[in-house]
Scaffold this motif. Structure first.
Motif, PDB file in Angstrom:
ATOM      1  N   LYS A   1      47.976  -8.246  13.010  1.00 28.50           N
ATOM      2  CA  LYS A   1      46.592  -8.114  12.665  1.00 28.50           C
ATOM      3  C   LYS A   1      45.535  -8.773  13.602  1.00 28.50           C
ATOM      4  N   LEU A   2      45.868  -8.745  14.832  1.00 29.55           N
ATOM      5  CA  LEU A   2      44.990  -9.175  15.997  1.00 29.55           C
ATOM      6  C   LEU A   2      44.398  -7.760  16.410  1.00 29.55           C
ATOM      7  N   ARG A   3      43.802  -7.528  15.650  1.00 26.39           N
ATOM      8  CA  ARG A   3      43.034  -5.998  16.086  1.00 26.39           C
ATOM      9  C   ARG A   3      41.884  -6.258  17.193  1.00 26.39           C
ATOM     10  N   ALA A   4      41.104  -7.128  17.258  1.00 23.90           N
ATOM     11  CA  ALA A   4      39.973  -7.161  18.502  1.00 23.90           C
ATOM     12  C   ALA A   4      41.057  -7.353  19.635  1.00 23.90           C
ATOM     13  N   MET A   5      42.003  -8.271  19.711  1.00 25.29           N
ATOM     14  CA  MET A   5      42.686  -8.433  20.937  1.00 25.29           C
ATOM     15  C   MET A   5      43.233  -7.011  21.300  1.00 25.29           C
ATOM     16  N   GLU A   6      43.954  -6.387  20.443  1.00 31.78           N
ATOM     17  CA  GLU A   6      44.347  -5.080  20.511  1.00 31.78           C
ATOM     18  C   GLU A   6      43.296  -4.040  21.296  1.00 31.78           C
ATOM     19  N   GLN A   7      42.220  -4.099  20.565  1.00 29.64           N
ATOM     20  CA  GLN A   7      41.271  -3.289  21.128  1.00 29.64           C
ATOM     21  C   GLN A   7      40.777  -3.663  22.686  1.00 29.64           C
ATOM     22  N   GLU A   8      40.661  -4.995  22.761  1.00 33.43           N
ATOM     23  CA  GLU A   8      40.180  -5.198  24.231  1.00 33.43           C
ATOM     24  C   GLU A   8      41.210  -5.022  25.145  1.00 33.43           C
ATOM     25  N   TYR A   9      42.573  -5.251  24.707  1.00 29.76           N
ATOM     26  CA  TYR A   9      43.618  -4.941  25.871  1.00 29.76           C
ATOM     27  C   TYR A   9      43.519  -3.348  26.142  1.00 29.76           C
ATOM     28  N   ARG A  10      43.335  -2.644  25.170  1.00 29.28           N
ATOM     29  CA  ARG A  10      43.545  -1.028  25.414  1.00 29.28           C
ATOM     30  C   ARG A  10      42.214  -0.827  26.179  1.00 29.28           C
ATOM     31  N   ARG A  11      41.163  -1.381  26.264  1.00 28.87           N
ATOM     32  CA  ARG A  11      39.913  -1.225  26.891  1.00 28.87           C
ATOM     33  C   ARG A  11      40.115  -1.599  28.537  1.00 28.87           C
ATOM     34  N   GLN A  12      40.699  -2.697  28.549  1.00 25.87           N
ATOM     35  CA  GLN A  12      41.153  -3.153  29.891  1.00 25.87           C
ATOM     36  C   GLN A  12      42.252  -2.332  30.652  1.00 25.87           C
ATOM     37  N   ILE A  13      43.000  -1.778  29.748  1.00 21.60           N
ATOM     38  CA  ILE A  13      43.954  -0.713  30.424  1.00 21.60           C
ATOM     39  C   ILE A  13      43.470   0.602  30.819  1.00 21.60           C
ATOM     40  N   GLU A  14      42.483   1.010  30.136  1.00 20.31           N
ATOM     41  CA  GLU A  14      41.707   2.357  30.132  1.00 20.31           C
ATOM     42  C   GLU A  14      40.871   2.286  31.524  1.00 20.31           C
ATOM     43  N   LEU A  15      40.235   0.858  31.742  1.00 21.87           N
ATOM     44  CA  LEU A  15      39.514   0.823  32.865  1.00 21.87           C
ATOM     45  C   LEU A  15      39.830   0.266  34.150  1.00 21.87           C
ATOM     46  N   PRO A  16      39.904   1.011  35.011  1.00 17.61           N
ATOM     47  CA  PRO A  16      41.017   0.788  36.096  1.00 17.61           C
ATOM     48  C   PRO A  16      40.079  -0.755  37.053  1.00 17.61           C
ATOM     49  N   ALA A  17      38.816  -0.666  36.720  1.00 15.43           N
ATOM     50  CA  ALA A  17      38.117  -1.623  37.238  1.00 15.43           C
ATOM     51  C   ALA A  17      38.603  -2.899  36.863  1.00 15.43           C
TER      52      ALA A  17
ATOM     53  N   ALA B   1      41.479  -4.065  36.884  1.00 16.45           N
ATOM     54  CA  ALA B   1      42.761  -4.346  37.588  1.00 16.45           C
ATOM     55  C   ALA B   1      42.360  -5.560  38.616  1.00 16.45           C
ATOM     56  N   ALA B   2      41.101  -5.507  38.907  1.00 21.72           N
ATOM     57  CA  ALA B   2      40.618  -6.491  40.079  1.00 21.72           C
ATOM     58  C   ALA B   2      40.560  -7.838  39.400  1.00 21.72           C
ATOM     59  N   LEU B   3      40.425  -7.969  38.040  1.00 18.82           N
ATOM     60  CA  LEU B   3      40.295  -9.236  37.666  1.00 18.82           C
ATOM     61  C   LEU B   3      41.940  -9.978  37.602  1.00 18.82           C
ATOM     62  N   SER B   4      41.544 -11.438  37.301  1.00 22.21           N
ATOM     63  CA  SER B   4      42.829 -12.305  37.572  1.00 22.21           C
ATOM     64  C   SER B   4      43.415 -12.122  36.263  1.00 22.21           C
ATOM     65  N   PHE B   5      44.559 -12.802  36.077  1.00 23.20           N
ATOM     66  CA  PHE B   5      45.221 -12.558  34.722  1.00 23.20           C
ATOM     67  C   PHE B   5      44.391 -13.611  33.738  1.00 23.20           C
ATOM     68  N   ASP B   6      43.883 -14.815  34.410  1.00 22.46           N
ATOM     69  CA  ASP B   6      43.595 -15.741  33.593  1.00 22.46           C
ATOM     70  C   ASP B   6      41.970 -15.220  32.952  1.00 22.46           C
ATOM     71  N   GLU B   7      41.376 -14.393  33.864  1.00 22.02           N
ATOM     72  CA  GLU B   7      39.928 -13.691  33.469  1.00 22.02           C
ATOM     73  C   GLU B   7      40.239 -12.822  32.304  1.00 22.02           C
ATOM     74  N   ARG B   8      41.469 -11.840  32.491  1.00 20.43           N
ATOM     75  CA  ARG B   8      41.494 -10.973  31.544  1.00 20.43           C
ATOM     76  C   ARG B   8      41.984 -11.564  30.153  1.00 20.43           C
ATOM     77  N   LEU B   9      42.892 -12.539  30.425  1.00 22.25           N
ATOM     78  CA  LEU B   9      43.195 -13.333  29.020  1.00 22.25           C
ATOM     79  C   LEU B   9      42.238 -13.764  28.420  1.00 22.25           C
ATOM     80  N   ALA B  10      41.209 -14.295  29.180  1.00 22.14           N
ATOM     81  CA  ALA B  10      40.155 -15.207  28.608  1.00 22.14           C
ATOM     82  C   ALA B  10      39.336 -14.072  27.597  1.00 22.14           C
ATOM     83  N   MET B  11      39.131 -12.676  28.483  1.00 15.67           N
ATOM     84  CA  MET B  11      38.377 -11.825  27.764  1.00 15.67           C
ATOM     85  C   MET B  11      38.898 -11.098  26.325  1.00 15.67           C
ATOM     86  N   ILE B  12      40.371 -11.240  26.188  1.00 10.49           N
ATOM     87  CA  ILE B  12      40.992 -10.635  25.159  1.00 10.49           C
ATOM     88  C   ILE B  12      40.868 -11.691  24.094  1.00 10.49           C
ATOM     89  N   VAL B  13      40.997 -12.946  24.432  1.00  7.14           N
ATOM     90  CA  VAL B  13      41.094 -14.033  23.525  1.00  7.14           C
ATOM     91  C   VAL B  13      39.579 -14.366  22.955  1.00  7.14           C
TER      92      VAL B  13
END
Length: 252
Positions: free
Chosen positions: A13-29, A31-43
């Motif tokens: 039931k971490l729906r917001a994390m799921e939606q943000e992860y999907r958004r990141q997957i769907e936007l190729p741009a 991919a230029a972010l670091s792992f820490d940056e993408r994780l921070a956005m998901i959290v």
């Protein structure tokens, strides 16, 4: 693996994390972010969603008459007699944490209910528990609870909120039995939990509202001497509704 991760986020039931992860997957741009940056956005997405859900729960329980009211949108027209410094000082809700009271008075339409609701909204944003009542309805509920055996439970519930809002005080005389009920509510909260009261009558005329003068003294002593006061002035803020053309009715 991506699908499995999405399924696990959904099952937890971490729906917001799921939606943000999907958004990141769907936007190729992304991919230029670091792992820490993408994780921070998901959290951050999940944290913001939970904070907003928590606020909405607090607002629903508060039962504010103007749930969308907020201090940021207050009209500080000089005719209203509102001091920005006073509002700013009260906006941090420290007065609630200290168990002090707030009294807002003014004529019909000057924005008392909006302002007291805005302070209730501000308290909810601070994760403080709030509940709002119209005074006449509260007194009716207390009278009914005497007959159905829920009186003590209702009094206990009225002790719980950090801020109890009593709107439209003084709209009708308070009979001796209701006077005692109101004193019970206020006495239980005195010095521990805050009360915010809105009223058309100026404080100087409150005593006459009580049919029991002794209880009036006790209530006013507990409420007024420990309260910040805001007296609203100026014309009504409510939109004027013109009479229908051809309507021959008159208003006294």
């Amino acid at each position: 693996m991506t699908n499995q991760t999405l399924d696990k986020l959904n099952s937890m039931k971490l729906r917001a994390m799921e939606q943000e992860y999907r958004r990141q997957i769907e936007l190729p741009a992304n991919a230029a972010l670091s792992f820490d940056e993408r994780l921070a956005m998901i959290v951050d997405a999940e944290w913001l969603a939970k904070a907003n859900n928590r606020l909405q729960r607090f607002l629903r329980k508060a039962n504010l008459r103007e749930p969308s009211a907020n201090l940021e949108n207050i009209n500080f027209d000089h005719k209203r007699n509102l001091d920005k410094t006073t509002i700013a000082r009260l906006a941090d809700c420290s007065w609630i944490k200290e168990g002090k009271n707030l009294i807002i008075t003014g004529a019909t339409g000057t924005g008392k209910t909006y302002l007291v609701s805005a302070f209730g909204n501000a308290a909810c944003r601070k994760s403080l528990k709030v509940h709002s009542y119209r005074v006449n309805r509260l007194l009716t509920d207390l009278a009914i609870s005497r007959g159905d055996g829920s009186y003590n439970r209702l009094l206990k519930d009225l002790k719980k909120p950090d801020l109890l809002i009593l709107d439209d005080f003084g709209m009708a005389p308070i009979d001796p039995c209701a006077c005692r009920d109101l004193l019970e509510v206020i006495d239980d909260r005195h010095g521990r939990k805050s009360i915010a009261i809105s009223a058309q009558l100026p404080v100087a005329k409150w005593h006459a509202v009580f049919e029991d003068a002794t209880i009036a003294d006790a209530v006013l002593d507990r409420v007024v001497n420990n309260a910040y006061r805001i007296e609203l002035k100026g014309p009504s803020l409510r939109p004027h509704i013109p009479q229908n053309e051809g309507d021959d009715s008159t208003t006294e």
